[in-house]
Scaffold this motif. Structure first.
Motif, PDB file in Angstrom:
ATOM      1  N   ASN A 103      28.464 -27.271 -24.876  1.00 50.75           N
ATOM      2  CA  ASN A 103      28.657 -28.719 -24.899  1.00 50.75           C
ATOM      3  C   ASN A 103      28.383 -29.254 -23.500  1.00 50.75           C
ATOM      4  N   ILE A 104      27.508 -30.267 -23.377  1.00 52.33           N
ATOM      5  CA  ILE A 104      26.999 -30.688 -22.076  1.00 52.33           C
ATOM      6  C   ILE A 104      28.076 -31.255 -21.168  1.00 52.33           C
ATOM      7  N   ASN A 105      29.031 -32.037 -21.700  1.00 52.36           N
ATOM      8  CA  ASN A 105      30.012 -32.704 -20.840  1.00 52.36           C
ATOM      9  C   ASN A 105      30.901 -31.700 -20.111  1.00 52.36           C
ATOM     10  N   GLU A 106      31.344 -30.657 -20.800  1.00 52.60           N
ATOM     11  CA  GLU A 106      32.201 -29.659 -20.169  1.00 52.60           C
ATOM     12  C   GLU A 106      31.441 -28.883 -19.101  1.00 52.60           C
ATOM     13  N   VAL A 107      30.170 -28.608 -19.356  1.00 50.63           N
ATOM     14  CA  VAL A 107      29.364 -27.860 -18.394  1.00 50.63           C
ATOM     15  C   VAL A 107      29.134 -28.685 -17.130  1.00 50.63           C
ATOM     16  N   ILE A 108      28.867 -29.993 -17.293  1.00 55.39           N
ATOM     17  CA  ILE A 108      28.633 -30.856 -16.131  1.00 55.39           C
ATOM     18  C   ILE A 108      29.853 -30.904 -15.232  1.00 55.39           C
ATOM     19  N   GLU A 109      31.043 -31.056 -15.822  1.00 56.78           N
ATOM     20  CA  GLU A 109      32.262 -31.132 -15.015  1.00 56.78           C
ATOM     21  C   GLU A 109      32.495 -29.848 -14.241  1.00 56.78           C
ATOM     22  N   LEU A 110      32.233 -28.698 -14.859  1.00 61.36           N
ATOM     23  CA  LEU A 110      32.408 -27.423 -14.167  1.00 61.36           C
ATOM     24  C   LEU A 110      31.387 -27.280 -13.040  1.00 61.36           C
ATOM     25  N   THR A 111      30.160 -27.733 -13.274  1.00 58.86           N
ATOM     26  CA  THR A 111      29.135 -27.683 -12.233  1.00 58.86           C
ATOM     27  C   THR A 111      29.519 -28.551 -11.040  1.00 58.86           C
ATOM     28  N   ASN A 112      30.069 -29.730 -11.313  1.00 58.97           N
ATOM     29  CA  ASN A 112      30.466 -30.636 -10.232  1.00 58.97           C
ATOM     30  C   ASN A 112      31.492 -30.001  -9.308  1.00 58.97           C
ATOM     31  N   ILE A 113      32.533 -29.402  -9.882  1.00 66.73           N
ATOM     32  CA  ILE A 113      33.598 -28.855  -9.045  1.00 66.73           C
ATOM     33  C   ILE A 113      33.092 -27.662  -8.248  1.00 66.73           C
TER      34      ILE A 113
END
Length: 512
Positions: free
Chosen positions: A413-423
């Motif tokens: 799921n793209i939203n969860e992956v983006i948040e993990l990438t940001n941190i």
């Protein structure tokens, strides 16, 4: 403790890359000039962050409020934070022109344990970040194909979680339309194996496989392909700005900050993903013709160009459609679709497909080179430092990275992956800024081809601003980040600690 704090001497790090003027049989090929490096930076930065992630940052989502048209201010804040970090990266890139990026910088300043932590953390930025880009690429590709009356069955172009959630929304509200209805149909129409629905993102898998093949072929071919894609996507964004300017409605900018400064700050933490990439330039240091001169220039130029583009594109996007109607996977294209200009949406979708393909290429290039540096130091098995006998690329880890990204892109799921990438990226920026100050204190007399101006203000400002954006991310993202780092520490003590080249009397040997 002294073993965990061992530092790799800068002179030793420098000795591991060859003189840029000398042509050698072994090692990575030096073939990139300043324009190619800048193109790599722009190619890595402009992608899913603006073509996809900006939509939910504007309108909000289940776990966060929307920034509205105030997302423009979010981009400004993130540009400032990344500017501080970029100045710190630039000093290190000129001082230690090696392929390992932040991992190598940490090894020379903060010690082996911190270097491992940041090396493991960079997997989140590059490999995990590419999962999000591949998923977004698949969504835009499907939209583009539908414009030609083609397109795959929905169960071959989405992920299981999105499909299940969309189906639940359809049951609660039979009037849902658009992407939600398409995803719900995926859940309804998917074939079943052993009672389980077969749903995965085939376009994402195919594009990752193609990019991996290009990267194995060589750095010259990869840089050429990236330059072509960068020119195309910049042209598409200029097209979006020029055409969209004619249909902007100023009343859509009011209220400018519907959720106040909190929405702007939350938006900044989410769209930080849009700026990830300038640091990817540093992973190509051993393939740059003149890294001490060109690396700092390429980082700052790529960050400056993309910042201006982001601000103007966001103003046009939020002026086309009311802020609360942007929560789609393709906000730039849907901004025209909502007004009935499907032909423009089709062109934008083509631009997004090109844009995110170039991001995939640069990040897929960066991750294996970090593995290459870590293996050369003994912290990973020697096979990770093997180069292809003909193409002189780290082909083993390039293929392994491609397989990892393709597998998870099929189901993520793209939203969860983006948040993990940001941190993960924010954490890397914090450590690099700290490393610059540590090295200035330890070795103030060392010659630095590029010196971070006002370092005792810039470096702390990078730490504070990036730390603040980390604080704004959801708690569940922190939990996943903690689990990821814990797994990394276990692997370090099982292998890296025992095989490090810097360990006195250790088993580690330099890989070739």
């Amino acid at each position: 403790m002294s073993q965990l704090l061992r530092r790799k001497q800068i002179n030793e790090a420098r000795s591991e890359h060859v003189d840029p003027q000398v042509e050698v049989e072994h090692g990575l090929r030096r073939s990139l000039g300043v324009w190619q490096l800048t193109s790599l930076g722009i190619g890595a930065i402009i992608g899913a962050g603006i073509f996809s992630g900006a939509g939910t940052a504007v309108s909000g989502g289940p776990n966060h409020v929307g920034a509205g048209p105030g997302l423009v201010l979010s981009y400004v804040l993130v540009a400032i934070a990344c500017g501080f970090a970029a100045l710190c990266y630039a000093e290190f890139a000129s001082l230690i022109p090696q392929a390992g990026s932040a991992y190598t910088y940490a090894y020379a300043t903060l010690g082996e344990l911190v270097a491992w932590i940041i090396g493991w953390d960079l997997i989140i930025e590059y490999a995990v970040g590419n999962i999000a880009v591949a998923v977004s690429w698949g969504a835009y590709f499907q939209t583009l194909m539908k414009g030609f009356g083609l397109g795959l069955p929905e169960w071959l172009a989405t992920d299981p979680r999105t499909a299940r959630q969309a189906f639940a929304e359809l049951q609660a509200d039979p009037t849902v339309t658009g992407a939600t209805l398409d995803a719900a149909h995926a859940w309804q129409n998917a074939p079943h194996v052993l009672g389980l629905p077969v749903i995965f993102n085939l376009p994402a898998v195919v594009i990752v496989g193609l990019i991996t093949w290009i990267l194995v072929k060589g750095i010259r071919e990869s840089a050429w392909a990236n330059t072509v894609m960068v020119i195309l996507k910049l042209a598409i964004l200029v097209f979006f700005i020029v055409i969209g300017a004619f249909w902007v409605r100023p009343e859509n900018w009011s209220p400018f900050m519907p959720n106040g400064w909190n929405g702007v700050f939350v938006g900044a933490s989410l769209i930080f993903f849009a700026y990830i990439g300038f640091d990817a330039v540093s992973t190509a240091a051993e393939e740059a013709k003149n890294p001490q001169r060109d690396m700092p220039r390429a980082m700052m130029w790529s960050l400056g160009v993309t910042s201006v583009i982001y601000i103007v594109v966001t103003l046009v996007m939020t002026g086309l459609v009311p802020w609360d109607q942007h929560g789609t996977a393709d906000p730039l294209a849907s901004a025209f679709s909502e007004r009935g200009y499907d032909w423009v949406a089709g062109i934008i979708s083509f631009g997004a497909v090109v844009a995110m393909a170039s991001v995939l290429l640069v990040f897929q290039m960066g991750q294996p080179r970090i593995f290459y540096s870590m293996a050369r130091d003994g912290l990973l098995p020697p096979f990770a430092a093997k180069l292809h006998p003909k193409y002189r690329t780290p082909h083993v880890t390039t293929i392994l990275t491609g397989a990892f990204v393709a597998f998870f892109a099929a189901f993520a799921n793209i939203n969860e992956v983006i948040e993990l990438t940001n941190i993960g990226t924010l954490f890397a920026f914090v450590l690099v800024a700290a490393g610059v100050m540590v090295l200035r204190w330890r070795e103030p007399e060392r010659h630095r081809p590029f010196r971070t101006p006002f370092v005792w203000f810039v470096a702390p400002a990078a730490i504070v601003s990036c730390g603040f954006l980390m604080f704004k991310l959801p708690a569940v993202t922190w939990e996943r980040f903690g689990i990821w780092m814990a797994v990394g520490l276990v692997l370090y003590f099982l292998y890296g600690y025992r095989h490090s080249r810097l360990r006195p009397g250790g088993e580690g040997t330099r890989a070739v």
